[in-house]
Design a protein around this motif. Structure first.
Motif, mmCIF file in Angstrom:
data_model
loop_
_atom_site.group_PDB
_atom_site.id
_atom_site.type_symbol
_atom_site.label_atom_id
_atom_site.label_comp_id
_atom_site.label_asym_id
_atom_site.label_seq_id
_atom_site.Cartn_x
_atom_site.Cartn_y
_atom_site.Cartn_z
ATOM 1 N N GLU A 1 0.832 -1.212 0.000
ATOM 2 C CA GLU A 1 0.000 0.000 0.000
ATOM 3 C C GLU A 1 0.861 1.254 0.000
ATOM 4 O O GLU A 1 0.424 2.309 -0.440
ATOM 5 N N THR A 2 2.097 1.144 0.498
ATOM 6 C CA THR A 2 2.993 2.295 0.568
ATOM 7 C C THR A 2 3.746 2.541 -0.736
ATOM 8 O O THR A 2 4.477 3.521 -0.849
ATOM 9 N N ASP A 3 3.602 1.658 -1.741
ATOM 10 C CA ASP A 3 4.197 1.900 -3.057
ATOM 11 C C ASP A 3 3.567 3.170 -3.638
ATOM 12 O O ASP A 3 2.508 3.611 -3.195
ATOM 13 N N LYS A 4 4.198 3.736 -4.666
ATOM 14 C CA LYS A 4 3.670 4.960 -5.294
ATOM 15 C C LYS A 4 2.705 4.575 -6.420
ATOM 16 O O LYS A 4 3.107 3.985 -7.414
ATOM 17 N N TYR A 5 1.432 4.924 -6.239
ATOM 18 C CA TYR A 5 0.366 4.611 -7.200
ATOM 19 C C TYR A 5 -0.049 5.893 -7.913
ATOM 20 O O TYR A 5 -0.316 6.907 -7.268
ATOM 21 N N THR A 6 -0.117 5.845 -9.245
ATOM 22 C CA THR A 6 -0.508 7.008 -10.036
ATOM 23 C C THR A 6 -1.566 6.588 -11.056
ATOM 24 O O THR A 6 -1.338 5.661 -11.845
ATOM 25 N N LEU A 7 -2.711 7.276 -11.041
ATOM 26 C CA LEU A 7 -3.744 7.019 -12.041
ATOM 27 C C LEU A 7 -3.270 7.590 -13.369
ATOM 28 O O LEU A 7 -2.984 8.780 -13.471
ATOM 29 N N ILE A 8 -3.158 6.750 -14.380
ATOM 30 C CA ILE A 8 -2.690 7.174 -15.700
ATOM 31 C C ILE A 8 -3.876 7.594 -16.570
ATOM 32 O O ILE A 8 -3.843 8.623 -17.225
ATOM 33 N N GLN A 9 -4.902 6.759 -16.592
ATOM 34 C CA GLN A 9 -6.067 7.077 -17.416
ATOM 35 C C GLN A 9 -7.284 6.294 -16.959
ATOM 36 O O GLN A 9 -7.158 5.254 -16.320
ATOM 37 N N ARG A 10 -8.427 6.850 -17.297
ATOM 38 C CA ARG A 10 -9.707 6.144 -17.206
ATOM 39 C C ARG A 10 -10.312 6.250 -18.588
ATOM 40 O O ARG A 10 -10.242 7.302 -19.223
ATOM 41 N N TYR A 11 -10.868 5.154 -19.079
ATOM 42 C CA TYR A 11 -11.434 5.195 -20.425
ATOM 43 C C TYR A 11 -12.581 4.206 -20.554
ATOM 44 O O TYR A 11 -12.676 3.241 -19.790
ATOM 45 N N TYR A 12 -13.421 4.486 -21.520
ATOM 46 C CA TYR A 12 -14.568 3.635 -21.831
ATOM 47 C C TYR A 12 -14.189 2.748 -23.004
ATOM 48 O O TYR A 12 -13.685 3.237 -24.019
ATOM 49 N N ASP A 13 -14.407 1.448 -22.863
ATOM 50 C CA ASP A 13 -14.145 0.504 -23.942
ATOM 51 C C ASP A 13 -15.463 0.201 -24.649
ATOM 52 O O ASP A 13 -16.309 -0.506 -24.090
ATOM 53 N N PRO A 14 -15.662 0.740 -25.861
ATOM 54 C CA PRO A 14 -16.933 0.513 -26.541
ATOM 55 C C PRO A 14 -17.183 -0.962 -26.873
ATOM 56 O O PRO A 14 -18.332 -1.392 -26.959
ATOM 57 N N GLY A 15 -16.123 -1.741 -27.010
ATOM 58 C CA GLY A 15 -16.286 -3.166 -27.315
ATOM 59 C C GLY A 15 -16.970 -3.934 -26.193
ATOM 60 O O GLY A 15 -17.869 -4.741 -26.434
ATOM 61 N N SER A 16 -16.550 -3.668 -24.952
ATOM 62 C CA SER A 16 -17.111 -4.375 -23.796
ATOM 63 C C SER A 16 -18.227 -3.574 -23.128
ATOM 64 O O SER A 16 -18.994 -4.110 -22.337
ATOM 65 N N GLY A 17 -18.268 -2.254 -23.409
ATOM 66 C CA GLY A 17 -19.229 -1.393 -22.732
ATOM 67 C C GLY A 17 -18.835 -1.067 -21.299
ATOM 68 O O GLY A 17 -19.658 -0.612 -20.515
ATOM 69 N N LEU A 18 -17.562 -1.324 -20.948
ATOM 70 C CA LEU A 18 -17.109 -1.145 -19.568
ATOM 71 C C LEU A 18 -16.116 0.002 -19.444
ATOM 72 O O LEU A 18 -15.364 0.298 -20.371
ATOM 73 N N GLN A 19 -16.113 0.604 -18.251
ATOM 74 C CA GLN A 19 -15.100 1.595 -17.899
ATOM 75 C C GLN A 19 -13.837 0.849 -17.459
ATOM 76 O O GLN A 19 -13.915 -0.169 -16.764
#
Length: 107
Positions: free
Chosen positions: A52-70
């Motif tokens: 949990e103490t590692d460095k976490y960085t959100l790179i991207q959030r995206y919608y996949d039209p193929g699966s319909g999922l975020q």
């Protein structure tokens, strides 16, 4: 490339994990960390050798039209190693949907 043998890579979905039950638990106000892809990466990543103490960085959030999922991509700096974690929302999409860790890929 640095070696961190304690970290499991590849597909890391937890066999038998009940996404509907997890979503219902979150809908009742418990385990709300599941609504944040970075917190989900931190908590679930512990099962696969990350800290949990590692460095976490959100790179991207995206919608996949193929699966319909975020989907979300999170980079983790673990000691001398760096990983890309892929997450997705299997039940509900958007701010009320849980995130699930799908894979860990070394960079």
């Amino acid at each position: 490339m640095a070696k961190c043998p304690e970290v499991v890579t590849g597909s890391v979905e937890i066999p038998g994990e009940d996404y509907i039950l997890i979503q219902e638990t979150v809908d009742r106000g418990r385990n709300l960390w599941r609504l944040d892809p970075v917190r989900t990466a931190q908590v679930v990543g512990k099962l696969f050798g990350l800290e949990e103490t590692d460095k976490y960085t959100l790179i991207q959030r995206y919608y996949d039209p193929g699966s319909g999922l975020q989907h979300a991509t999170v980079r983790v700096k673990h000691g001398s190693c760096t990983y890309i974690l892929e997450l997705y929302q299997p039940v509900k999409q958007g701010s009320k949907g849980i995130w699930v860790l799908q894979s860990i890929t070394p960079l």
